[in-house]
Design a protein around this motif. Sequence first.
Motif, mmCIF file in Angstrom:
data_model
loop_
_atom_site.group_PDB
_atom_site.id
_atom_site.type_symbol
_atom_site.label_atom_id
_atom_site.label_comp_id
_atom_site.label_asym_id
_atom_site.label_seq_id
_atom_site.Cartn_x
_atom_site.Cartn_y
_atom_site.Cartn_z
ATOM 1 N N LYS A 142 0.840 -1.210 0.000
ATOM 2 C CA LYS A 142 0.000 0.000 0.000
ATOM 3 C C LYS A 142 0.869 1.252 0.000
ATOM 4 O O LYS A 142 1.928 1.283 0.626
ATOM 5 N N VAL A 167 1.214 4.916 1.329
ATOM 6 C CA VAL A 167 0.691 5.646 2.500
ATOM 7 C C VAL A 167 1.332 7.033 2.561
ATOM 8 O O VAL A 167 2.391 7.256 1.971
ATOM 9 N N SER A 209 4.037 10.573 -0.611
ATOM 10 C CA SER A 209 3.635 9.200 -0.324
ATOM 11 C C SER A 209 4.837 8.267 -0.372
ATOM 12 O O SER A 209 5.792 8.499 -1.111
ATOM 13 N N ASN A 241 4.269 1.652 2.322
ATOM 14 C CA ASN A 241 4.044 1.361 3.738
ATOM 15 C C ASN A 241 5.252 0.604 4.294
ATOM 16 O O ASN A 241 5.599 -0.464 3.779
ATOM 17 N N ASP A 271 5.266 -3.130 4.681
ATOM 18 C CA ASP A 271 5.199 -3.912 3.436
ATOM 19 C C ASP A 271 6.589 -4.215 2.878
ATOM 20 O O ASP A 271 6.771 -5.172 2.125
ATOM 21 N N ALA A 316 -0.969 -1.145 7.819
ATOM 22 C CA ALA A 316 -0.503 0.068 7.145
ATOM 23 C C ALA A 316 -0.392 1.168 8.193
ATOM 24 O O ALA A 316 -1.186 1.202 9.144
ATOM 25 N N ILE A 317 0.586 2.050 8.012
ATOM 26 C CA ILE A 317 0.813 3.052 9.058
ATOM 27 C C ILE A 317 -0.195 4.197 9.005
ATOM 28 O O ILE A 317 -0.218 5.026 9.895
ATOM 29 N N ASP A 318 -1.044 4.238 7.962
ATOM 30 C CA ASP A 318 -2.049 5.315 7.951
ATOM 31 C C ASP A 318 -3.306 4.900 8.716
ATOM 32 O O ASP A 318 -3.802 5.613 9.574
ATOM 33 N N ASP A 359 -3.626 1.780 10.421
ATOM 34 C CA ASP A 359 -3.250 0.977 11.595
ATOM 35 C C ASP A 359 -4.284 -0.085 11.967
ATOM 36 O O ASP A 359 -4.386 -0.465 13.134
#
Lengths: 266, 262
Positions: free
Chosen positions: B8, B10, B32, B35, B38, B120-122, B124
């Motif tokens: 992804k 992010v 961006s 992630n 990933d 994903a860090i956006d 979570d």
Amino acid sequence: MLHHIKNKVYHIEILPPKQDSQKLEADLELFAQKYNRVMESGYCACITDNAMGHLSFQGTEMIEELGLEVRPEQVMIHLNTFHTLEDLHNILDTCKSKGIKYLLVVSGDGSERLPKLQPSDVGAEGKVESVTSVELLKYIESKYPGTFTMGVAFNPYEPPEHEFEKLKRKLDAGASFIITQPIIEKNKIVDELLEKYPDIPVIVEAWMSRKLHLLSEAVGYEIPENTQYDPIETLKSIHKLYPQCGVYLALLGFKTQYHLIKDIWV
Amino acid sequence: MKIVVCIKQVPATNEAKIDPETKRIIREGLNSILNPFDTYAIEEGVRIREKFGGEVIAISMGPEKAIEVLREALSLGVDKAILLSDKEFAGSDTWATSYALAKAIEKIGDVDLVICGKQAIDGDTAQVGPGIAAHLGWVQATYVMKVEDIQDGSIKVRRMREDGYDICEMNFPAVITVLKDINTPRIPSLKRRLAARQAQIPVWKPADIGADTDKIGLDGSPTRVVKTAPPPAKKNVAKRIEGTPKECAEALVRELRMRSII
């Protein structure tokens, strides 16, 4: 390295493009132009290794991919401890096959994304907590005996007793020349270094950016942002102060300064 | 082996703002990145391929700009990349996203293993990996910290728990989500980076993967974000280390190591 000092060969730092460059092809071309210009001038191109922990391409892969000519006396590769063992050997094998003999071995700046050599990688398990330039020097010398001429960094702004002790370990591990952190005037610790090691080539770093305040972190005190600084005049004075030393030019402006350095070292 | 890694794009910053109307991240104007979790999934997929052969395919769902992270994946060693991108996909929550990714995995066909980062860090949420397994009806192991072994038709993994770890053995096809402890991702070489910039990356639309459009996008997303709020600020606690300088230094190093700072 003494040959460089005797023949007034500047060491000119060149930064490879960053991994996240949005204009990679243009950056590669610019790198090649700078490299070739240094070769044509007879100076030594010093290629950094993920400087400040920023992910960048390796000097060796730049040379290979761009088909750049290697003149053994004119190339120095920086090498730090933030690599996997496999990558380290790839770099060293490429250096060997390309005839690159000068390495500047430093502990280096890490980042979240960069791997780090482990003591077990370099045969130092149980001896040290973490791999520094000392272990890296020993390892390179053991695996590639006599192949490279290796230099190390010396920081005159660190507590001197500690820095000299570290330097001794680096020299004992196989280093044969020294490059200092940037100096802008007479420096009593550098004087002490020259007295202590009269037979080892010392290259002093000259700060070629007009933004002197960027040196604040290196020197350990705050340099005001509006400080007036003339890099070319400083370079002239460094030659007068330290005629027995080579000079490493950091952040040299290829468009604005390169043509000015030609006749300074006389 | 055929391995699919789901990745992804992010926001690169943790200063992302939330749209007060939609309660979603405002992505416009933000840089961006891939992630970070990933990256470990890609590395594990590439390592498995290097050991056992086969191919690794990276897929991502997002706007056209998400092609950048697929190029990143190619530079990190995956063999192929596919982007799922269409306005019908826009607004998908984790359930709709995992449905679309599962349909793409079905279309790829003969996949043995799907690897995702743990989250994903956006958002979570850590829901997409398990969601893919649910849609496909495959076995799964989350929070994988080590691939212990791969034998004919099965994989044995070590998954982290708060009080220790589990060893799970699963038959293929399977889904795993991985932690950053699992490996040290490689740094892309210049050669691979340049090749990735030239690579053709197919873009699949809902019809290409046979997705039911009622199950994707906003309409296919059961999640309703009612309210978002920052978590309560952590209280800083100072710890005093006492002893001789040597003891203090040792204790400090130990504390920093326990927190994975050094």
